[in-house]
Design a protein around this motif. Structure first.
Motif, PDB file in Angstrom:
ATOM      1  N   ARG A 119       0.997  -1.110  -0.084  1.00 55.89           N
ATOM      2  CA  ARG A 119       0.038   0.133  -0.087  1.00 55.89           C
ATOM      3  C   ARG A 119       0.943   1.349   0.054  1.00 55.89           C
ATOM      4  NH1 ARG A 119      -3.777   1.645  -2.582  1.00 55.89           N
ATOM      5  NH2 ARG A 119      -4.474  -0.397  -1.975  1.00 55.89           N
ATOM      6  N   VAL A 120       1.082   1.726  -1.122  1.00 56.46           N
ATOM      7  CA  VAL A 120       2.034   3.019  -1.414  1.00 56.46           C
ATOM      8  C   VAL A 120       1.159   4.128  -1.980  1.00 56.46           C
ATOM      9  CG1 VAL A 120       4.402   1.749  -1.147  1.00 56.46           C
ATOM     10  CG2 VAL A 120       3.203   2.175  -3.450  1.00 56.46           C
ATOM     11  N   LEU A 121       1.602   5.059  -1.891  1.00 55.15           N
ATOM     12  CA  LEU A 121       0.758   6.382  -2.329  1.00 55.15           C
ATOM     13  C   LEU A 121       1.613   7.133  -2.754  1.00 55.15           C
ATOM     14  CD1 LEU A 121      -1.806   6.996   0.789  1.00 55.15           C
ATOM     15  CD2 LEU A 121      -2.199   5.935  -1.446  1.00 55.15           C
ATOM     16  N   SER A 138       6.886  18.219   1.492  1.00 49.70           N
ATOM     17  CA  SER A 138       6.935  19.722   1.692  1.00 49.70           C
ATOM     18  C   SER A 138       7.945  20.421   0.811  1.00 49.70           C
ATOM     19  CB  SER A 138       7.285  20.030   3.445  1.00 49.70           C
ATOM     20  OG  SER A 138       8.494  19.291   3.385  1.00 49.70           O
ATOM     21  N   ASP A 139       8.909  19.719   0.198  1.00 49.44           N
ATOM     22  CA  ASP A 139      10.029  20.179  -0.847  1.00 49.44           C
ATOM     23  C   ASP A 139       9.308  20.512  -1.980  1.00 49.44           C
ATOM     24  OD1 ASP A 139       9.792  17.476  -1.094  1.00 49.44           O
ATOM     25  OD2 ASP A 139      12.104  17.115  -0.740  1.00 49.44           O
ATOM     26  N   GLY A 140       8.175  19.764  -2.331  1.00 49.82           N
ATOM     27  CA  GLY A 140       7.341  19.900  -3.536  1.00 49.82           C
ATOM     28  C   GLY A 140       7.852  18.681  -4.280  1.00 49.82           C
ATOM     29  N   ILE A 141       8.587  17.785  -3.833  1.00 50.54           N
ATOM     30  CA  ILE A 141       8.983  16.349  -4.535  1.00 50.54           C
ATOM     31  C   ILE A 141       7.891  15.285  -4.337  1.00 50.54           C
ATOM     32  CG2 ILE A 141      10.607  14.848  -4.956  1.00 50.54           C
ATOM     33  CD1 ILE A 141      12.685  17.099  -4.302  1.00 50.54           C
ATOM     34  N   SER A 142       7.435  14.888  -5.374  1.00 47.64           N
ATOM     35  CA  SER A 142       6.653  13.498  -5.013  1.00 47.64           C
ATOM     36  C   SER A 142       7.248  12.268  -4.865  1.00 47.64           C
ATOM     37  CB  SER A 142       5.628  13.408  -6.447  1.00 47.64           C
ATOM     38  OG  SER A 142       4.698  14.432  -6.651  1.00 47.64           O
ATOM     39  N   ARG A 143       6.801  11.662  -3.683  1.00 50.01           N
ATOM     40  CA  ARG A 143       7.412  10.277  -3.646  1.00 50.01           C
ATOM     41  C   ARG A 143       6.489   9.254  -3.211  1.00 50.01           C
ATOM     42  NH1 ARG A 143      10.258  14.451  -0.927  1.00 50.01           N
ATOM     43  NH2 ARG A 143      12.398  14.271  -1.551  1.00 50.01           N
ATOM     44  N   LEU A 144       6.808   8.071  -3.227  1.00 47.15           N
ATOM     45  CA  LEU A 144       5.560   7.027  -2.880  1.00 47.15           C
ATOM     46  C   LEU A 144       6.113   6.705  -1.399  1.00 47.15           C
ATOM     47  CD1 LEU A 144       5.921   4.462  -5.967  1.00 47.15           C
ATOM     48  CD2 LEU A 144       4.186   6.113  -5.439  1.00 47.15           C
ATOM     49  N   VAL A 145       4.914   6.920  -0.533  1.00 39.65           N
ATOM     50  CA  VAL A 145       5.164   6.644   0.709  1.00 39.65           C
ATOM     51  C   VAL A 145       4.510   5.365   1.022  1.00 39.65           C
ATOM     52  CG1 VAL A 145       5.693   9.164   1.258  1.00 39.65           C
ATOM     53  CG2 VAL A 145       3.207   8.350   1.496  1.00 39.65           C
ATOM     54  N   ARG A 146       4.734   4.709   2.117  1.00 34.93           N
ATOM     55  CA  ARG A 146       3.956   3.644   2.748  1.00 34.93           C
ATOM     56  C   ARG A 146       2.918   3.923   3.618  1.00 34.93           C
ATOM     57  NH1 ARG A 146       9.344   0.929   4.763  1.00 34.93           N
ATOM     58  NH2 ARG A 146       9.392   2.996   5.087  1.00 34.93           N
ATOM     59  N   CYS A 204       1.246   2.475   5.919  1.00 35.54           N
ATOM     60  CA  CYS A 204       1.474   1.752   7.252  1.00 35.54           C
ATOM     61  C   CYS A 204       2.604   2.192   7.914  1.00 35.54           C
ATOM     62  CB  CYS A 204       1.528   0.069   7.035  1.00 35.54           C
ATOM     63  SG  CYS A 204       2.911  -0.418   6.359  1.00 35.54           S
ATOM     64  N   VAL A 205       3.527   2.936   7.370  1.00 39.86           N
ATOM     65  CA  VAL A 205       4.636   3.596   8.058  1.00 39.86           C
ATOM     66  C   VAL A 205       4.461   4.990   8.161  1.00 39.86           C
ATOM     67  CG1 VAL A 205       7.270   3.654   7.969  1.00 39.86           C
ATOM     68  CG2 VAL A 205       6.077   1.475   7.417  1.00 39.86           C
ATOM     69  N   GLU A 206       4.453   5.478   7.028  1.00 39.66           N
ATOM     70  CA  GLU A 206       4.353   7.197   6.942  1.00 39.66           C
ATOM     71  C   GLU A 206       3.076   7.596   7.373  1.00 39.66           C
ATOM     72  OE1 GLU A 206       8.064   5.880   4.830  1.00 39.66           O
ATOM     73  OE2 GLU A 206       5.946   5.435   4.383  1.00 39.66           O
ATOM     74  N   GLY A 207       2.124   6.819   7.447  1.00 43.62           N
ATOM     75  CA  GLY A 207       0.581   7.301   7.505  1.00 43.62           C
ATOM     76  C   GLY A 207       0.238   6.503   8.850  1.00 43.62           C
ATOM     77  N   PRO A 208      -1.233   6.130   8.916  1.00 46.01           N
ATOM     78  CA  PRO A 208      -1.982   6.061   7.753  1.00 46.01           C
ATOM     79  C   PRO A 208      -2.713   7.279   7.463  1.00 46.01           C
ATOM     80  CG  PRO A 208      -3.185   5.037   9.772  1.00 46.01           C
ATOM     81  CD  PRO A 208      -1.718   5.356  10.005  1.00 46.01           C
ATOM     82  N   CYS A 209      -2.509   8.544   8.071  1.00 41.89           N
ATOM     83  CA  CYS A 209      -3.101   9.652   8.007  1.00 41.89           C
ATOM     84  C   CYS A 209      -2.360  10.636   7.105  1.00 41.89           C
ATOM     85  CB  CYS A 209      -3.464  10.541   9.370  1.00 41.89           C
ATOM     86  SG  CYS A 209      -4.818   9.407  10.280  1.00 41.89           S
ATOM     87  N   PHE A 210      -2.935  11.195   6.226  1.00 42.50           N
ATOM     88  CA  PHE A 210      -2.311  12.172   5.229  1.00 42.50           C
ATOM     89  C   PHE A 210      -2.847  13.311   4.813  1.00 42.50           C
ATOM     90  CE2 PHE A 210      -0.752   7.781   4.334  1.00 42.50           C
ATOM     91  CZ  PHE A 210       0.466   7.928   3.990  1.00 42.50           C
ATOM     92  N   ASP A 211      -2.245  14.375   4.964  1.00 45.25           N
ATOM     93  CA  ASP A 211      -3.150  15.826   4.580  1.00 45.25           C
ATOM     94  C   ASP A 211      -3.447  15.477   2.969  1.00 45.25           C
ATOM     95  OD1 ASP A 211      -3.569  18.211   3.218  1.00 45.25           O
ATOM     96  OD2 ASP A 211      -1.921  19.099   4.257  1.00 45.25           O
ATOM     97  N   GLY A 212      -4.711  15.416   2.833  1.00 42.03           N
ATOM     98  CA  GLY A 212      -5.466  15.104   1.545  1.00 42.03           C
ATOM     99  C   GLY A 212      -4.946  15.957   0.554  1.00 42.03           C
ATOM    100  N   ALA A 247      15.429   6.631  -4.923  1.00 38.57           N
ATOM    101  CA  ALA A 247      15.034   8.012  -4.111  1.00 38.57           C
ATOM    102  C   ALA A 247      13.636   8.375  -3.823  1.00 38.57           C
ATOM    103  CB  ALA A 247      15.988   8.918  -4.846  1.00 38.57           C
ATOM    104  N   ALA A 248      12.727   7.758  -5.025  1.00 36.34           N
ATOM    105  CA  ALA A 248      11.460   8.136  -4.772  1.00 36.34           C
ATOM    106  C   ALA A 248      10.558   7.685  -3.588  1.00 36.34           C
ATOM    107  CB  ALA A 248      10.567   7.779  -6.116  1.00 36.34           C
ATOM    108  N   MET A 249      11.172   6.666  -2.980  1.00 37.57           N
ATOM    109  CA  MET A 249      10.836   6.017  -1.780  1.00 37.57           C
ATOM    110  C   MET A 249      10.876   6.771  -0.566  1.00 37.57           C
ATOM    111  SD  MET A 249       9.024   3.828  -3.333  1.00 37.57           S
ATOM    112  CE  MET A 249       8.378   2.768  -1.897  1.00 37.57           C
ATOM    113  N   GLY A 250      10.034   6.813   0.408  1.00 32.86           N
ATOM    114  CA  GLY A 250      10.017   7.381   1.752  1.00 32.86           C
ATOM    115  C   GLY A 250       9.679   8.830   1.883  1.00 32.86           C
ATOM    116  N   TRP A 251       9.565   8.920   3.059  1.00 33.50           N
ATOM    117  CA  TRP A 251       9.023  10.456   3.337  1.00 33.50           C
ATOM    118  C   TRP A 251      10.178  11.112   3.962  1.00 33.50           C
ATOM    119  CZ3 TRP A 251       4.599  12.397   2.517  1.00 33.50           C
ATOM    120  CH2 TRP A 251       4.033  13.772   3.201  1.00 33.50           C
ATOM    121  N   HIS A 252      10.732  12.277   3.236  1.00 30.23           N
ATOM    122  CA  HIS A 252      12.024  12.997   3.433  1.00 30.23           C
ATOM    123  C   HIS A 252      11.667  14.554   3.587  1.00 30.23           C
ATOM    124  CE1 HIS A 252      14.213   9.577   2.175  1.00 30.23           C
ATOM    125  NE2 HIS A 252      13.529   9.533   1.422  1.00 30.23           N
TER     126      HIS A 252
END
Length: 99
Positions: free
Chosen positions: A50-52, A57-65, A67-75, A94-99
């Protein structure tokens, strides 16, 4: 719909509903917190089931998990139209993860 002075909205439910709620709230200047609780295989991020695509905040899109970086996100930061796909502007590890 009756007007309120709400500044934040919290939503959980199916992905399509979260997408719609996010669009409506953002258009009205309301910050929306979405709880993405789709089925997850392992719940610890190892399976990458389940990646999204989320804009950081740096304007770069990444795939985040979820279950790990969420499950709540600013819509407003979730790229709802790209959920379930690999957007062309996201490449490599480099696209993976919340940086």
């Amino acid at each position: 719909m009756e007007a309120t002075a709400a500044t934040d909205l919290y939503a959980c439910g199916p992905m399509g509903m979260l997408w719609a709620v996010s669009e409506l709230a953002t258009a009205r200047g309301v910050r929306v917190w979405t709880a993405v609780e789709e089925a997850m295989a392992c719940g610890i991020g190892a399976c990458m089931s389940r990646v999204l695509p989320v804009v950081g905040s740096d304007g770069i899109s990444r795939l985040v998990r979820a279950c790990v970086e969420g499950p709540c996100f600013d819509g407003a930061t979730v790229r709802w139209n790209d959920v379930g796909s690999l957007p062309s502007d996201i490449e490599g590890a480099a696209a993976m993860g919340w940086h």
